[in-house]
Every structure is written in C-alpha cells, then in structure tokens.
Design a protein around this motif. Structure first.
Motif, PDB file in Angstrom:
ATOM      1  N   THR A  36       7.469   1.168  -4.177  1.00  0.00           N
ATOM      2  CA  THR A  36       7.662  -0.060  -3.407  1.00  0.00           C
ATOM      3  C   THR A  36       7.209   0.150  -1.966  1.00  0.00           C
ATOM      4  N   ALA A  37       6.720  -0.911  -1.382  1.00  0.00           N
ATOM      5  CA  ALA A  37       6.321  -0.888   0.026  1.00  0.00           C
ATOM      6  C   ALA A  37       6.509  -2.288   0.575  1.00  0.00           C
ATOM      7  N   GLU A  38       6.822  -2.391   1.861  1.00  0.00           N
ATOM      8  CA  GLU A  38       6.908  -3.703   2.493  1.00  0.00           C
ATOM      9  C   GLU A  38       5.543  -4.374   2.466  1.00  0.00           C
ATOM     10  N   SER A  39       5.531  -5.690   2.404  1.00  0.00           N
ATOM     11  CA  SER A  39       4.265  -6.425   2.339  1.00  0.00           C
ATOM     12  C   SER A  39       3.263  -5.931   3.379  1.00  0.00           C
ATOM     13  N   SER A  40       3.756  -5.790   4.621  1.00  0.00           N
ATOM     14  CA  SER A  40       2.829  -5.436   5.693  1.00  0.00           C
ATOM     15  C   SER A  40       2.248  -4.048   5.464  1.00  0.00           C
ATOM     16  N   LYS A  41       3.072  -3.150   4.900  1.00  0.00           N
ATOM     17  CA  LYS A  41       2.583  -1.794   4.656  1.00  0.00           C
ATOM     18  C   LYS A  41       1.647  -1.785   3.450  1.00  0.00           C
ATOM     19  N   LEU A  42       1.979  -2.603   2.463  1.00  0.00           N
ATOM     20  CA  LEU A  42       1.147  -2.655   1.262  1.00  0.00           C
ATOM     21  C   LEU A  42      -0.275  -3.107   1.610  1.00  0.00           C
ATOM     22  N   THR A  43      -0.367  -4.034   2.579  1.00  0.00           N
ATOM     23  CA  THR A  43      -1.687  -4.487   3.015  1.00  0.00           C
ATOM     24  C   THR A  43      -2.549  -3.300   3.440  1.00  0.00           C
ATOM     25  N   ASN A  44      -1.950  -2.382   4.204  1.00  0.00           N
ATOM     26  CA  ASN A  44      -2.703  -1.209   4.652  1.00  0.00           C
ATOM     27  C   ASN A  44      -3.077  -0.310   3.484  1.00  0.00           C
ATOM     28  N   ILE A  45      -2.132  -0.139   2.540  1.00  0.00           N
ATOM     29  CA  ILE A  45      -2.402   0.701   1.369  1.00  0.00           C
ATOM     30  C   ILE A  45      -3.584   0.132   0.591  1.00  0.00           C
ATOM     31  N   ILE A  46      -3.602  -1.206   0.460  1.00  0.00           N
ATOM     32  CA  ILE A  46      -4.679  -1.864  -0.278  1.00  0.00           C
ATOM     33  C   ILE A  46      -6.018  -1.657   0.433  1.00  0.00           C
ATOM     34  N   LEU A  47      -6.002  -1.810   1.772  1.00  0.00           N
ATOM     35  CA  LEU A  47      -7.248  -1.652   2.526  1.00  0.00           C
ATOM     36  C   LEU A  47      -7.757  -0.212   2.482  1.00  0.00           C
ATOM     37  N   ASP A  48      -6.838   0.746   2.290  1.00  0.00           N
ATOM     38  CA  ASP A  48      -7.249   2.149   2.186  1.00  0.00           C
ATOM     39  C   ASP A  48      -7.609   2.532   0.758  1.00  0.00           C
ATOM     40  N   GLY A  49      -7.387   1.624  -0.186  1.00  0.00           N
ATOM     41  CA  GLY A  49      -7.718   1.900  -1.590  1.00  0.00           C
ATOM     42  C   GLY A  49      -6.797   2.907  -2.243  1.00  0.00           C
ATOM     43  N   GLU A  50      -5.617   3.131  -1.691  1.00  0.00           N
ATOM     44  CA  GLU A  50      -4.736   4.171  -2.232  1.00  0.00           C
ATOM     45  C   GLU A  50      -3.690   3.594  -3.174  1.00  0.00           C
ATOM     46  N   PHE A  51      -4.168   2.893  -4.214  1.00  0.00           N
ATOM     47  CA  PHE A  51      -3.259   2.278  -5.191  1.00  0.00           C
ATOM     48  C   PHE A  51      -4.036   2.082  -6.483  1.00  0.00           C
ATOM     49  N   ASP A  52      -3.279   1.823  -7.566  1.00  0.00           N
ATOM     50  CA  ASP A  52      -3.924   1.489  -8.839  1.00  0.00           C
ATOM     51  C   ASP A  52      -3.657   0.029  -9.198  1.00  0.00           C
ATOM     52  N   ALA A  53      -2.426  -0.431  -8.920  1.00  0.00           N
ATOM     53  CA  ALA A  53      -2.088  -1.830  -9.211  1.00  0.00           C
ATOM     54  C   ALA A  53      -0.977  -2.268  -8.260  1.00  0.00           C
ATOM     55  N   PHE A  54      -0.889  -3.573  -8.022  1.00  0.00           N
ATOM     56  CA  PHE A  54       0.224  -4.104  -7.228  1.00  0.00           C
ATOM     57  C   PHE A  54       0.505  -5.531  -7.664  1.00  0.00           C
ATOM     58  N   GLU A  55       1.647  -6.050  -7.232  1.00  0.00           N
ATOM     59  CA  GLU A  55       2.025  -7.425  -7.567  1.00  0.00           C
ATOM     60  C   GLU A  55       2.037  -8.266  -6.306  1.00  0.00           C
ATOM     61  N   TRP A  56       1.384  -9.422  -6.350  1.00  0.00           N
ATOM     62  CA  TRP A  56       1.416 -10.336  -5.196  1.00  0.00           C
ATOM     63  C   TRP A  56       1.058 -11.727  -5.695  1.00  0.00           C
TER      64      TRP A  56
END
Lengths: 331, 613
Positions: free
Chosen positions: B436-456
């Motif tokens: 889990t990550a806060e929305s604002s933090k998840l945005t950064n994770i997404i921009l860095d490509g350091e994820f496989d899947a997320f829910e939004w």
C-alpha cells in the motif's frame, strides 16, 4: 522580599533570545519539511482535469514551482516577512487571509473549550483531592476518566445524534454543524447568538474531552501537598479550612497545572481537527490537514509557522511564569 | 446565616442576574426572525432549497477552481456557449443559438443570442465570448484550466454583437462542445493575468448571467447562498434561494437531512443510502457516475529521452497475453457485492456504457467472465506453465517472481480489491503481494516504473477524447499510468480527434477500446456510483443524468436547479428558527444552572468553614 519576586533582566533576555532562535529554526525547517513529503502538488491538482503538457506547465508556472529550490526559498522568506505568507496552491488566496478567516472559529472553539476545561477541571481536581475518597471524588474521577478515554470524534458524534437530531423524548435543538445559519449577519446581535448556538455542542465536546487532563493532574499534585507540615501549621494558626486550601495548599500544587495550561494554550491555534470535522467548523486544524492532501506548500508553511510561533510563545510565557511563581527555577 | 450577604455571594447574585439578562436577550433575538418572516406575505412564500455538500469548493474564480463543487457554483452563475444536454450529455445550444462549420472543418461560426443580460444590466455579446476565449488562448492561469477545449483553435473574433468566429489550424472533433464559462469583459478586462492568480471572485461584486446570483459566501467558508435570477433567458428557477452547506464529514450531513435542516445531501456512501432508504419523506439513490475503477499494469516503463527501460516491472506483466489471461481470473461480481456493497456496474472498457454512442461492449467470445480455468488455459497457451509447486513459470522455465500489487492506502476500496486480486492470482498459480502507498506516493512509484500493478480510477467526460488521450504514447511520463504505447492506437486517436463525421468517429473510438481490451493495460473492474438523498416530501422535479440510473446534482450542466420545485402543499417551515429559540433558551438555562451550582457550592464552602471554625 521585593528582590526575590522581581525577575532578573538577564533571565528574561535569555529566554526571549532562546525563543527567537527556535522561531528562526522553525522558519527554515518549515520550508524543507514539507518539500520532503511524497506527492507533487501540480499532479494532485491537475489529475483528471488538465490534459496537455502545456496546461501543466502553465499551472507549474502559476504556482511558482518552476523556480529553483533556492529561488523558492528566497520567495518564501520574502513572503513571510511581508506578512502575506504566499498564495495557497489550492485556494489561490493569500495564506495570511485564509489563516485570518479560519483562526477565529478555532480560537473561539478550542479557546473557550480549553478555558472551561481548565476552570472546571481545576475546580474538580481541588475538590476531589480535598475530600479524597468522597462520593464526589469517586464519581468525578470515574466519569472524567471515561470521557477522557473516548475518542473525541465519537463523543462529538454521540452528542450530535442526541442533542441535534434528537433521541426519544430529547428534542434535537442544536444545529448539525457549521458556524452560523445562512443569511444571518455575523456581526448583528442575532448573529452572535446564532453562532453561540452553533458552537455550544462543539465547545461542550472540547471541554469534556480535555477536562480529565486538568482534574487528574490537579488532584494528584494537591494530594502530594496535603500531607505537608505547613498545612498543619496553617490550621494551627486558626485559619479557616477554605483559607488553608486556597492560600497555602493550592498555590503550591499549581506548578504542574501551570505547565499543562501553558502548553495547551500554545496548542489552541492548532485546533481540534476531529471535532472540527464532526461539527463541520471551518477552523485552522482542518485547513492544515486539507492542505496536506495536495500538498499545498505555502498553506502548510503558513499554518505551521503560526502553530509553532504559538507554542514557542506559550512556552516563553510559562518559563517566565515559573520563575515568578517559584524563584528556585531561576537558579 | 451569620453574615447575611458577603462579598462573594453578591458576586454570585450579579452573575446570576447577568445570565438571566442574557437568557432574555437570547429569547428575544431568536424570536424576531419568524416574526419578521410572517408579517410580509412575500417573505412567507420564499422557497429555499438547501444542499449539503461533503466536499469543499476550492475557488469561485472560474479560471482557478478545479473541484467538482467549484464547477457547480460556476455553472450556476455563468452561461456557456455550448453546454451539455441534461438527458444524454450531448452538446446542446447555450448562449449560441446555432452554428455552422465550413466544409474543411476549420471555420466555425456561432450565432449568439441577443437576450442574455449580465446581472448589472449590460447585454452579453459575442465580444464577451471572444474576450473570455482569447484570455484562455493567450496562456497563463486561464489556459491551465480550459486550454484543452480550444485545441487547434488559432483565432477568435467577434465581427458583431451576435456572431463569433473560431478559426482552426486543423479540424477538432470535440467541437462544438465549448463548456467554458463566459465572463463579462467590462468587469474582467480590469483584472490582469497576474491578478487573476489570486482573484477570489466572491460576493458582493460578482457579475454573471446564469440562472442564479451568488449573494453570500466564500470558497473556503461553510455556507454559500445564491438568489434566483428571475429574468433568466431559459426561464426563472422555481426556487427563490439556493443554499449550499459544506459538511466536513458525511454522517452529520446525513443527520442534517433526516432532521430537515437540509433538503439534499450529495456524495454519501452506499451504506448510508441503504440506511436512509426506508425513511419517510426521504428518497436515497446510488446513481451511475461517469467514472470507472481499474487494475492497471506496468506495460513497459521507459526513459522518454533514451527509450531505455526504467524501473523494474515483472517481465510477465509486460506481456499482453499474460495480462489478458488475468482478465478471466477476476470475479467482478464478487468485487461488486463485497467491496462496493452491491452498487455500481461491473466494468469492461474505459468509456463507460452510459456514453452509449461511444461505448464498445465486448462480444461474448472475448469478454471477461470469472473463469479461472479459462485463465489457466490462456496462461498455458502463452507459455506460463504450471510448475509442480502450484506456481507458474515464465515461458523460459524460470519461476515467476511475485507481482507487486499496489493499493492506495487512502482508499478502503482499493485495498480490498487488491486483496481479492491477490487471492484470485494465487488460484491460477501467479504469486503476488499487496503493497500500500498513499495516492501521492503511488504517483511517484508509477512515474519511476517500480510496480507491476495498481488499483485506481478515472472520471470520463462526456466527450471521451481526453480519456482516450491518456493511453497514447505521448502521455507516458505525464498522465499515462500504465506506460501503454501502441502506434496503431495512436493513429486511431489522431483519426478520431480530427474526424468530421460523427458516426465514423464513434466507430474509431470503439475500435480503440477493443484494442485496449485485448492488450489489457487496464482491467476495468467497476463503473462507480455516487450516493445521493433528498427530502422528497418537500422537493421534486429532479431528472437523473443519465436518465435512468444517473445522479441528480453535480451533473454536467445545472438543469435540475432550474427544474427543482417544492412539492405542492408541503410545509417548508424552517425548523432551524424554532431550534434557535429553544437552543438559545437551553444555552441560557445551562448558564443559569451553572451559576446556581456555583452559588450553592460557595455557600457550602462557607458552611464547612464555619463548622470547622
């Protein structure tokens, strides 16, 4: 005697200089603290709204986030010293104006609540300690602990359900939230009463929530004093019981309470976020939590500057007050 | 008593009498409003419609506000050239009576009404529209909010009071939709671009032409008050006054509705709607909202300058066949029942079905249904074979490493959906862990490509152009959160964006959805709903958007504020005034009681003291 009671100039100067130092430190820390937060204000504000990179660039420029960090820091210092505190990212209004609008509900709500909690709490504390083990003591200690253990928002919701919606025979007479009825001029007599009517339940909630803080500390510190020999001496001099309590026991038991009062007065401006939420009161506490979501840097910096200044000032007052109450502190 | 009146009791007496005076004042002050109201028959008939909002508007300046609530306030105060039709959200004439397009689609000529008046008495002319649009076109804060609607528009002119001409560099399929509020030139020409940044546009000096006029309130306050515009060109509203009250939590807002302090409550939970459903005089609904929630994958994060991969996506999620197979592993019905309390519609594509012109409904042979066996077969076919330990392997035989499934910590729905997803993945032999990550933090994770899947999730405007653009290569690093890039898709996007024929455009848009469905950068889980409730014993006349099944307020357009009317014969008496009276009396009573207690206690102090003496 007069010499002992007067405060040394050096002591006062030292304390004031220390406070100013803390304030300067907070001023700098404030800027960097919030920039470490995860999240990009532009992305939060623009999500689902702004499509093109051009629009986002415009927004970044409007918010001043296209400047380098040192430049932003200089702007921040300028804004702080002109008293404007910059423009809020979310509301696009000067932060000083927003704080000015929101500080009054908070001061009235938390200030009155704290004042009532202090007065009633100290009174209960003194009374319970003086008549330790009495029915009053058991009842007040038990009930204030129970209320103290409740989450504030829950207490607020219960009061709201009972006294503003109404349960069974109890009519719902208080409003469900807000500061004033629509269309009422807040400066008229009617407006003043309308606001008092809106703030009654929230203030009761704050008072109940903070009460035990004061009553329990006062009770235990007074109990400490009650075994002391000077009280026996005072009684032996033929003083009335009330005079013994009021002039000898209570003043000596006041020091821990003074600390608490001073600290809590500093926190009055930070508001009671959960109570402001339940009763929909547009106060300073809510303003700062809402700003965190963006994150709205200028608004966060402004509110936290006000918060820290208030706490630092209250501490300064407490320090000076100690020295006046208890000369040993100065040594 | 030995001492009849000492200093302290005198103080107490003074306090008691003060409290009595205060009580009297409270009574008289709170008594006066109903008295004033009943003397004039005009005041007696005044109809006030009060709406409880659970989210705060951010600014009343139409160039700055971005919250849905701010758009609502703007739409009440200003008019639009072309707006949305209430029933189906298609473009509808506003201040423009009609329009013409040149054969090459590059010149649009609008015929402006001559009977629209500003609230200060001046006439709204084509010059006002040109002024507003040129401000947006010139850049600055005005452009950041509305610029996208003037894509490829190069020149805006008003040859006379009733004619507006837009000249384009290339055709733009989103036109004639122009949902930007028209502001009065004679007021705003004095506000520079620099001043606009902090111009609050709050009463008393707001000049608008819309169905309502704002008379009290500010964006950050707790109440906003609007008066009906009796001379509105589309007809006067049936209510005299419109009040918005801002609640910071939904429970008190629901209680205010039950009590009758407010007539409508916006954006409440499905659970609260269920609780309100049985109540007399209240209608509660969950309306379809034009948005969807999705599970998104990292389809290939790259550095946009070098085109080198960045981040560390699991190689499995980069494979479209793998992603598509997982579509059948998800039990969307279970998500609907167990996460969304049974409200909403199970999802399919990124254009919600309520936009029926553009929505593509997947045919049965490709549509996802909950079928773990089919998912398993598809994974086998794609080379992800089941290992002996019940975990599938990559096509090269190496074990699949755990998928990082991100949920937004600030959304309970998001966390629940991802927890289910993890279980369903395990059922088909794919390992995953929920992070889990806060929305604002998840945005950064997404921009860095350091994820496989997320829910939004996303909201989709009536014209799907914007939503479709989020999936183009050009939006990577900007709004694209799946890093999806497909040249064929981009070609189709450009084609629909400049299409002149509406039917052809709709076909292209459907082909784009099919492409996305099969490539599966998103697995759309649900089309979301919004809970609303109102006092149907007092007000009627709402039309849902879309009709049927939609929401009543915070629609595209403000038709329902023009249609809402009091139920015949209902009492609209404001219980708040009586409450104020009783409340004031009680507050006074409490103060009096407190004083009495103090007096008694003081006396008892003396008594004990005397006893000891």
């Amino acid at each position: 005697m007069s010499n002992r009671r007067s405060l040394g100039g050096r002591y006062i100067l030292g304390k004031v200089a220390g406070s100013l130092g803390s304030l300067a430190f907070m001023l700098v820390l404030n800027f960097f603290l919030f920039r470490v937060l995860p999240g990009d204000p532009v992305r939060t504000l623009a999500r689902n709204r702004l499509v093109s990179e051009k629009q986002i660039a415009e927004l970044t420029a409007t918010l001043g986030l296209d400047q380098s960090l040192p430049q932003q820091f200089v702007t921040y210092l300028q804004n702080t010293f002109t008293g404007e505190l910059g423009l809020s990212f979310k509301y696009r209004q000067p932060v000083a104006d927003l704080i000015g609008d929101r500080i009054w509900p908070t001061l009235v709500l938390v200030g009155t609540g704290t004042l009532l909690a202090t007065l009633i709490g100290l009174w209960i504390g003194v009374r319970s300690a003086w008549n330790r083990g009495s029915r009053f003591d058991k009842l007040s200690t038990g009930s204030s602990l129970t209320v103290y253990a409740m989450p504030e928002w829950w207490l607020g919701l219960i009061l709201l359900a009972v006294f503003s919606v109404g349960v069974g025979p109890i009519p719902g007479i208080f409003p469900t939230g807000g500061l004033i009825s629509p269309g009422v001029d807040p400066t008229s007599i009617e407006g003043v009463f309308d606001q008092a009517w809106h703030l009654t339940l929230p203030i009761i909630t704050v008072t109940l929530a903070y009460l035990a803080d004061y009553s329990l500390i006062m009770r235990s510190s007074l109990l400490d004093e009650m075994g002391q020999d000077y009280l026996v001496t005072a009684r032996a001099k033929g003083l009335r019981d009330v005079m013994v309590r009021r002039q000898h026991a209570v003043p000596n038991a006041m020091l821990p309470s003074v600390t608490l009062i001073a600290l809590n007065l500093g926190f009055v401006v930070t508001g009671a976020i959960t109570i402001e939420t339940v009763f929909s009161i547009p106060g300073l506490g809510l303003l700062s939590t809402e700003a965190l979501e963006v994150p709205d840097f200028p608004l966060l910096q402004g509110t936290f500057l006000v918060f820290s200044a208030a706490v630092i000032f209250a501490n300064l007052v407490a320090n000076l007050l100690y020295a006046w109450l208890d000369p040993r502190v100065r040594a | 008593m030995k001492h009849p009146v000492d200093r302290r009791t005198r103080w107490s007496a003074l306090a008691a009498s003060t409290a009595l005076i205060a009580l009297g004042l409270a009574g008289s002050a709170t008594l006066s409003p109903p008295a004033a109201g009943s003397t004039g028959s005009e005041a007696e008939e005044k109809v006030t419609f009060t709406v409880g909002l659970t989210n705060q508007p951010d600014s009343l300046n139409p160039f700055l506000g971005i919250e849905a609530e701010s758009y609502e306030m703007t739409a009440l105060v200003y008019d639009y050239l072309i707006t949305y039709k209430a029933e189906d959200m298609s473009p509808q004439p506003g201040v423009a009576k009609s329009w013409e397009t040149s054969p090459d689609g590059r010149t649009w000529t609008f015929d402006i009404r001559d009977d629209v008046m500003w609230s200060d008495g001046e006439q709204l002319t084509a010059a006002d529209v040109a002024f507003t649009y040129n401000r947006i076109l010139d850049g600055g804060p005005e452009a950041s909010s509305w610029g996208s609607y003037l894509n490829s528009v190069e020149k805006i002119t008003a040859p006379d009071d009733v004619t507006l001409v837009l000249e384009l560099s290339e055709p733009n399929a989103v036109l004639p939709l122009l949902p930007m509020p028209i502001i009065p030139e004679h007021v705003w020409s004095e506000i520079s671009e620099e001043e606009v940044k902090s111009y609050d546009n709050e009463p008393p000096d707001v000049v608008g032409s819309g169905p309502f006029r704002i008379i009290e309130g500010s964006a950050d306050g707790s109440t906003l008050r609007f008066a009906a515009n009796p001379d509105y060109w589309r007809g006067a509203p049936h209510i005299d006054e419109l009040i918005f009250r801002i609640f910071k939590a939904t429970d008190p807002a629901v209680q205010a509705l039950q009590k009758g302090e407010i007539d409508f409550v916006e954006d409440i939970s499905a659970t609260q709607v269920d609780a309100l459903e049985g109540e007399d005089g209240i209608t509660a609904i969950t309306g379809d909202s034009p948005g969807f929630d999705e599970i998104a994958f990292n389809t290939g994060s790259v550095d946009l300058e070098t085109n080198e991969p960045i981040g560390d996506p699991n190689p499995a999620v980069l494979d479209a066949k793998f992603r598509y197979a997982l579509g059948s592993a998800i039990d969307r019905e279970a998500i609907k029942e167990r996460v969304y309390q049974g409200d909403g519609t199970v999802g399919s594509t990124i254009v919600p079905p309520l936009y029926d012109t553009y929505h593509w409904a997947p045919p049965e042979d490709v549509a996802f249904s909950y079928d773990p066996e089919r998912a398993g077969e598809l994974l086998d076919e794609a080379g992800y074979e089941m290992g002996e330990d019940g975990v599938r392997t990559m096509p090269d035989g190496s074990p699949i490493s755990e998928l990082r499934l991100y949920a937004r910590s600030d959304s309970e729905t998001s966390v629940d959906v991802m927890a289910f997803f993890q279980e369903w993945l395990a059922d088909v032999g794919v390992p995953g862990e929920v992070l889990t990550a806060e929305s604002s933090k998840l945005t950064n994770i997404i921009l860095d490509g350091e994820f496989d899947a997320f829910e939004w999730g996303w909201y989709v405007e009536p014209d799907p152009d914007t939503m479709l653009s989020y999936m183009t290569c050009g939006q990577r690093g900007n709004w694209s959160d799946s890093w999806y890039c497909n040249e064929e898709y981009d070609a189709l996007y450009d084609e629909q964006h400049s299409a002149v024929d509406d039917a052809e455009r709709a076909e292209t848009i459907q082909a784009m959805q099919e492409m996305l469905y099969l490539d599966a950068p998103y697995l759309v889980t649900m089309y979301s709903t919004i809970g609303e409730a109102w006092r149907s014993d007092r007000f009627e006349g709402f039309t849902p958007q879309p009709n049927p099944g939609g929401i009543m307020l915070l629609q595209y357009g403000v038709q329902n504020y023009l249609d809402v009317r009091p139920v015949a014969g209902s009492s609209l008496g404001d219980s708040g005034i009586n409450g104020a009276l009783v409340g004031g009396a009680v507050a006074g009573g409490v103060a009096l009681a407190a004083v009495a207690v103090v007096v008694v206690m003081r006396r008892r102090d003396r008594v004990t003291a005397d006893d000891r003496e």
